[in-house]
Scaffold this active site. Structure first.
Site, PDB file in Angstrom:
ATOM      1  N   VAL A  14       1.199  -1.756  -0.179  1.00  0.00           N
ATOM      2  CA  VAL A  14       0.033  -0.308   0.194  1.00  0.00           C
ATOM      3  C   VAL A  14       0.944   0.875  -0.258  1.00  0.00           C
ATOM      4  O   VAL A  14       0.507   2.312  -1.028  1.00  0.00           O
ATOM      5  CB  VAL A  14      -0.752   0.287   1.187  1.00  0.00           C
ATOM      6  CG1 VAL A  14      -1.904   1.383   1.491  1.00  0.00           C
ATOM      7  CG2 VAL A  14      -1.623  -0.953   0.946  1.00  0.00           C
ATOM      8  N   LYS A 105      -7.182  -2.142   9.377  1.00  0.00           N
ATOM      9  CA  LYS A 105      -8.444  -2.698  10.261  1.00  0.00           C
ATOM     10  C   LYS A 105      -8.424  -3.059  11.119  1.00  0.00           C
ATOM     11  O   LYS A 105      -9.286  -3.491  12.018  1.00  0.00           O
ATOM     12  CB  LYS A 105      -9.094  -3.587   8.922  1.00  0.00           C
ATOM     13  CG  LYS A 105      -8.421  -5.159   8.565  1.00  0.00           C
ATOM     14  CD  LYS A 105      -8.856  -4.548   7.306  1.00  0.00           C
ATOM     15  CE  LYS A 105      -7.320  -6.378   6.966  1.00  0.00           C
ATOM     16  NZ  LYS A 105      -6.908  -6.172   6.462  1.00  0.00           N
ATOM     17  N   GLY A 134     -10.896  -2.840   0.993  1.00  0.00           N
ATOM     18  CA  GLY A 134      -9.719  -1.190   0.332  1.00  0.00           C
ATOM     19  C   GLY A 134     -10.744  -0.436  -0.419  1.00  0.00           C
ATOM     20  O   GLY A 134     -10.753   1.218   0.055  1.00  0.00           O
ATOM     21  N   GLY A 187      -0.770 -15.618  -4.511  1.00  0.00           N
ATOM     22  CA  GLY A 187      -1.115 -14.550  -3.486  1.00  0.00           C
ATOM     23  C   GLY A 187      -2.260 -13.995  -3.676  1.00  0.00           C
ATOM     24  O   GLY A 187      -2.221 -12.747  -2.759  1.00  0.00           O
ATOM     25  N   GLU A 190      -2.609 -15.794   2.338  1.00  0.00           N
ATOM     26  CA  GLU A 190      -1.417 -15.696   2.768  1.00  0.00           C
ATOM     27  C   GLU A 190      -0.956 -16.761   3.401  1.00  0.00           C
ATOM     28  O   GLU A 190      -1.516 -17.930   3.213  1.00  0.00           O
ATOM     29  CB  GLU A 190      -0.948 -14.964   4.350  1.00  0.00           C
ATOM     30  CG  GLU A 190      -2.198 -13.558   4.439  1.00  0.00           C
ATOM     31  CD  GLU A 190      -1.248 -11.997   4.606  1.00  0.00           C
ATOM     32  OE1 GLU A 190      -0.666 -12.779   5.900  1.00  0.00           O
ATOM     33  OE2 GLU A 190      -1.748 -11.220   5.009  1.00  0.00           O
ATOM     34  N   ASP A 201     -11.017 -11.573   9.969  1.00  0.00           N
ATOM     35  CA  ASP A 201     -10.264 -10.689   8.926  1.00  0.00           C
ATOM     36  C   ASP A 201     -11.933 -10.001   8.199  1.00  0.00           C
ATOM     37  O   ASP A 201     -11.958  -8.372   8.583  1.00  0.00           O
ATOM     38  CB  ASP A 201      -9.670 -10.424   7.667  1.00  0.00           C
ATOM     39  CG  ASP A 201      -9.934  -9.299   6.456  1.00  0.00           C
ATOM     40  OD1 ASP A 201      -8.823  -9.097   7.298  1.00  0.00           O
ATOM     41  OD2 ASP A 201     -10.597  -8.968   5.318  1.00  0.00           O
ATOM     42  N   LYS A 205     -14.399  -5.575   9.904  1.00  0.00           N
ATOM     43  CA  LYS A 205     -14.296  -5.105   8.893  1.00  0.00           C
ATOM     44  C   LYS A 205     -16.126  -4.792   8.923  1.00  0.00           C
ATOM     45  O   LYS A 205     -16.361  -3.503   9.513  1.00  0.00           O
ATOM     46  CB  LYS A 205     -14.301  -5.484   7.236  1.00  0.00           C
ATOM     47  CG  LYS A 205     -13.040  -5.237   7.265  1.00  0.00           C
ATOM     48  CD  LYS A 205     -12.874  -6.162   5.873  1.00  0.00           C
ATOM     49  CE  LYS A 205     -11.064  -6.494   5.329  1.00  0.00           C
ATOM     50  NZ  LYS A 205     -11.132  -6.986   4.192  1.00  0.00           N
ATOM     51  N   GLY A 302      -5.130  -4.452  -2.932  1.00  0.00           N
ATOM     52  CA  GLY A 302      -4.266  -4.428  -4.209  1.00  0.00           C
ATOM     53  C   GLY A 302      -3.718  -2.754  -4.099  1.00  0.00           C
ATOM     54  O   GLY A 302      -4.423  -1.678  -3.059  1.00  0.00           O
TER      55      GLY A 302
END
Ligand code: NAP
Length: 430
Positions: A14, A105, A134, A187, A190, A201, A205, A302
């Site tokens: 990022v 986050k 994102g 990719g 992880e 995750d 959010k 991304g």
């Protein structure tokens, strides 16, 4: 004010995107803001590492105090990740009257309320739109765009990794483990995928979205979370036969100022807009009392999509600075934290049972459900692979969590029921 100087914490995926957006769009940004944005310092672990972006070597440091104690830096842009150490850096920055933009986050879901409080006490802004979905500007949409409405439900695909996996499993008929390995190779997942595939995750959010939508202070522990590891090809095929697609969906709803937040694999009608969101894309569906249904779709992660959200947040901070309204745009929580009880949580359910294939078994099972006033929209009975067994697949009408739990407990006591194979929420239809 001709120039605003910033400190950038992190120069990874990022961070390099932020540098590219600032360099590539400088003219446009300057036109919109009436001032320039200049990077003064960049924090990284390894300052000798080659970077995929043009940087002034004088920017780089491994010492956070070069940013947070710098007299001329007015905004800290945090894109380094991490929780405890990062919290301390941002706390110190805010106490030094520096505004904060973050894409983190994990940090915001755990310590966001504390950081917002410190920001308020120091008349500073803290913006975190990039931390959820994102490149989709969902925070600003909830806070500004839909500010006049009463938001009743927010429902979305907010984790790209699990959406990529569910899409591949559905379209290519592959098992979870096979698709996970492919996602890791590409990719999209992880090496340790647990935060994604176990739903944490997405839960982080969803709690941020629920608090913004409902003006409440819910905690991460208030979210009921179930990941996608146990979703099988058989589940996907049965769902498909009944007209549904399975996705990992976060749902936050509020009735009578009581909230419910869940993240779980959910069956959606195949023509529901969220069922059509594939691969690593994210989408958030917002239901407001006045506006009705709206949907926001885009890349959930991304380098450049996330950096766009970070730089837009940075521009908002600078606008506030120029207008002299920094730290004044926070909306206090309006409702105290109240969660729905089990008898107030309503949804439809997909239930798959392994049963003895004998006369009267079906009757015994339907008796349990009718004793708990549970009725069905769809039922299938099919022979199972094992001799003498059958599978019963049902989709209920809207029932409470309490009715569901009581029915499940009663089913467990029936000798004809060998196993509850799977159970998922069904949403997205009346
Ligand atoms: N990647 C995405 O698409 C995406 C999307 C939305 C939100 N986010 C969030 O954005 C943040 C950054 O993600 P990312 O993917 O860019 O991470 P990343 O590629 O791993 O980059 C992290 C950067 O921070 C630096 N760093 C980390 N810990 C540090 C420390 N203790 N001291 C000094 N420097 C440190 C690293 O330095 P070195 O380069 O020297 O190792 C690296 O430059 C995370 O909070 C993530 O959740 C990411």
């Amino acid at each position: 004010m001709d120039t605003v100087k910033i400190g950038l914490c992190g120069l990874g995926t990022v961070g390099t995107g932020v540098v590219k957006v600032l360099q590539g769009h400088q003219e446009r940004i300057q036109h919109m803001l009436g001032c320039k944005i200049e990077i003064e310092k960049v924090l990284a672990h390894d300052i000798s590492k080659a970077r995929d972006v043009e940087i002034d070597p004088n920017w780089l440091t491994t010492d956070p105090s070069d940013l947070v104690d710098h007299d001329e830096i007015e905004v800290i842009v945090e894109v380094m990740g991490g929780i405890d150490e990062t919290y301390k850096i941002l706390e110190r920055a805010l106490k030094n009257k520096k505004h904060v933009v973050t894409a983190n986050k994990d940090l915001m879901a755990l310590h966001g309320q504390k950081l917002i409080q410190i920001a308020k006490e120091n008349q500073c802004d803290i913006q975190y739109d990039a931390s959820i979905a994102g490149g989709i500007p969902i925070v600003r949409t909830l806070v500004d765009g839909l500010a006049s409405d009463h938001i009743e439900k927010v429902m979305g695909i907010v984790n790209g990794t699990t959406n990529f996996i569910m899409t591949k499993m559905t379209k290519e008929g592959l098992d979870f483990d096979v698709v996970l390995k492919e996602a890791q190779k590409l990719g999209f997942a992880e090496a340790d995928p647990s935060a994604d595939v176990d739903g944490l995750d997405a839960a982080r959010k969803m709690v941020l979205l629920a608090n913004l939508a409902f003006k409440m202070e819910l905690n991460l522990d208030d979210v009921k979370v179930k990941g996608i590891r146990q979703v099988t090809q058989e589940d996907i095929n049965f769902a498909d036969n009944l007209g549904y697609t399975i996705k990992l969906i976060g749902i936050a709803s509020m009735d009578d100022h009581k909230a419910e937040v869940t993240v779980e694999p959910t069956l959606l009608p195949k023509d529901h807009p969220l069922a059509l969101v594939n691969d690593e894309f994210n989408a958030v569906f917002v239901h407001g009392e006045a506006v009705g249904e709206t949907m926001f779709y885009g890349p959930g992660a991304g380098s450049l999509p996330t950096a766009t959200a970070v730089v837009s947040d940075l521009m908002e901070v600078i606008r506030h600075l120029r207008l002299g309204i920094s730290g004044k745009s926070y909306v206090e929580p309006q409702f105290k934290r109240q969660l729905k009880a089990d008898h107030e949580k309503f949804s439809r359910h997909f239930i798959r049972l392994d049963v003895e294939d004998q006369a009267g078994a079906f009757q015994e099972i339907t008796n349990v459900f009718s004793e708990n006033s549970v009725s069905f929209a769809k039922i299938l009975q099919l022979p199972a692979k094992e001799k003498g067994r059958a599978e019963i697949v049902m989709v209920t009408h809207h029932i409470s969590q309490e009715q569901l739990l009581k029915s499940m407990q009663a089913l467990e006591k029936l000798t004809v029921v060998k196993r509850l194979i799977s159970h998922y929420r069904v949403d997205g239809e009346e």
